[in-house]
Scaffold this motif. Structure first.
Motif, short mmCIF file in Angstrom:
data_model
loop_
_atom_site.label_atom_id
_atom_site.label_comp_id
_atom_site.label_asym_id
_atom_site.label_seq_id
_atom_site.Cartn_x
_atom_site.Cartn_y
_atom_site.Cartn_z
N GLN A 51 -9.92 -34.11 35.12
CA GLN A 51 -9.71 -34.78 36.39
C GLN A 51 -9.13 -36.18 36.15
N ALA A 52 -7.83 -36.30 36.42
CA ALA A 52 -7.14 -37.57 36.15
C ALA A 52 -7.67 -38.71 37.01
N GLU A 53 -8.20 -38.38 38.18
CA GLU A 53 -8.65 -39.41 39.10
C GLU A 53 -10.17 -39.60 39.08
N LYS B 210 -11.53 -43.15 39.81
CA LYS B 210 -11.43 -43.56 41.21
C LYS B 210 -12.48 -42.85 42.06
N LEU B 211 -12.73 -41.57 41.77
CA LEU B 211 -13.72 -40.83 42.53
C LEU B 211 -15.12 -41.43 42.33
#
Length: 436
Positions: free
Chosen positions: A199-201, A204-205
């Motif tokens: 999960q690249a994000e 941020k999550l």
């Protein structure tokens, strides 16, 4: 001295991981050092913990580990300000028969460490009944302390008021209530959450989860409810023997299910680990003296694995002179063929005769106690190994000599014996510890 808490719930799927990550990141934003642990046999959540805290997380397991091993692992929190242990399933969910120091339930770890429990309660489809559930969990086992609850997915202010009032009447603290918020939902697949490294994000999550929880939960009250804790000296450390001095470890999206404590124990015993990616068509390091293929998601990448001739040829050449071991998905790749969920049959490495299929999914789940009938890397014949099995494949053929006599947690003998042929061995269970 650290503050210790356990994050648990009445059941799976109510938001334990999200709350754990959010609390950890929110406290980290306040300048606190946070150490996380995972109770039970979950090899996915520790990577999320590490993403949230910047510190490696490990599993603690009362069915597979003795108190000394658990104390040894938890002692890494000695320099932290806050220590969070995230539970598995429901608070008291474990197996029927006691293992080394418990049944595998989160409650075992909470009681063993003396840490209060913060319950995540999802009151969807109910109101005052949520208080009855929380009170029942509070009173079920003497010696366990309930710090309070965080409500998740409340439907409306009126709904929240009804549940809060009932919990207050029951004498249970409510630290906060979270409305539904899709932006902090973690994506899932058939063996649990989609892995953190996929999960690249993810950063941020977790930041958004921390912001949202800080807005709706009294972080100071949660922290005040924690137990002051300093680790006790461990009489015994981990009973884990490295499979070799130089270990070639398959490591990518198809081979990622490795318990962090195992790798740490191998390195702590002086072993060197070199990683390679079968998905990138890499072969194991020719200078290694053992190759280890962990579990993961080979069923999602079976076509690519079958097409990667350099990996397959290199692994076969390695196995001509040195041991190769596979766990679960790694075991399947050592086999003859794997049929994916769409019914396509893919040729695997052929070091073992195992053939598996995901076309007709069947869940295999539970603790395993294996007594080795033959040696496997790092372990002698007769060794008693404790592990956990979780997969959805069906065995089409398992023609080789069995590696072990394998029992489930009730003591019943099961068919997933593992296999051995030449220098290759494999098991469906993921190794957690060896009995002393």
């Amino acid at each position: 001295m650290a503050a210790g808490l356990v994050i648990s719930a009445p059941a799976s799927g109510v938001g334990k991981t999200t709350l754990t990550l959010a609390l950890a990141r929110a406290w980290r934003h306040r300048g606190l050092n946070v150490q996380c642990f995972k109770s039970g046999p979950d090899y996915i959540d520790p990577a999320f913990h590490a993403a949230a805290t910047g510190r490696a997380s490990v599993n603690v397991d009362s069915w597979a580990m003795d108190r000394g091993a658990i104390a040894h692992l938890v002692s890494r929190g000695v320099d932290a300000d806050v220590v969070l242990a995230e539970g598995s399933m429901g608070l008291f969910d474990g197996v029927a028969a006691r293992g080394v120091s418990g049944t595998g339930a989160t409650a075992d770890i909470a009681e063993m460490l003396g840490w209060p429990v913060v319950l995540v309660i999802d009151p969807s489809g109910q109101a005052q009944t949520a208080a009855a559930i929380a009170a029942g969990l509070r009173d079920y086992r003497p010696g366990l302390k309930l710090a309070g609850v965080v409500l998740n997915r409340v439907a409306s202010p009126r709904h929240q008021d009804l549940v809060r009032h009932a919990l207050n009447e029951a004498g249970i603290a409510v630290f906060g209530a979270l409305p539904r918020h899709a932006e902090i939902s973690l994506p899932k697949r058939h063996l649990g959450l989609v892995q953190a490294e996929e999960q690249a994000e993810i950063g941020k999550l977790i930041d958004e989860a921390a912001r949202f929880v800080a807005e709706h939960v009294d972080l100071d009250a949660v922290l005040r409810s924690a137990a002051s804790w300093s680790p006790q000296p461990a009489v015994n450390g981990l009973n884990v023997t490295p499979p070799g001095q130089r270990i070639a470890l398959a490591r990518d999206a198809a081979f990622s299910f490795v318990y962090p404590h195992m790798l740490e124990a191998w390195r702590g015993a002086g072993a060197e680990i070199s990683t390679f990616s079968p998905l990138a068509d890499e072969a194991p390091d020719a200078s290694a003296d053992v190759c280890w293929l962990p579990g993961g998601y080979p069923e999602l990448h079976a076509g690519k694995i079958a097409a990667n001739a350099h990996f397959r040829g290199g692994l076969r050449a390695f196995a001509e002179t040195r041991p190769v071991h596979g766990e679960c998905g790694g075991y399947m790749v050592l086999g003859t063929a794997l049929t994916d969920a769409e019914g396509a049959r893919h040729e695997m490495t052929g070091l073992l005769g195992l053939e598996t299929s995901f076309a007709k999914r069947r869940m295999h789940l539970g603790y395993r106690l294996a007594e080795l009938a033959a040696p496997m890397p790092g372990h002698r014949p007769g060794a008693r190994l404790r592990g956990h099995e979780f997969h959805y494949s069906t065995i089409i053929a398992q023609p080789d000599m069995p590696l072990a006599v394998v029992h489930d947690a009730t003591g019943a003998v099961i068919a997933e014996t593992g296999s051995r042929r030449g220098h290759a061995t494999g098991t469906f269970f993921h190794l957690i510890a060896e009995d002393r």
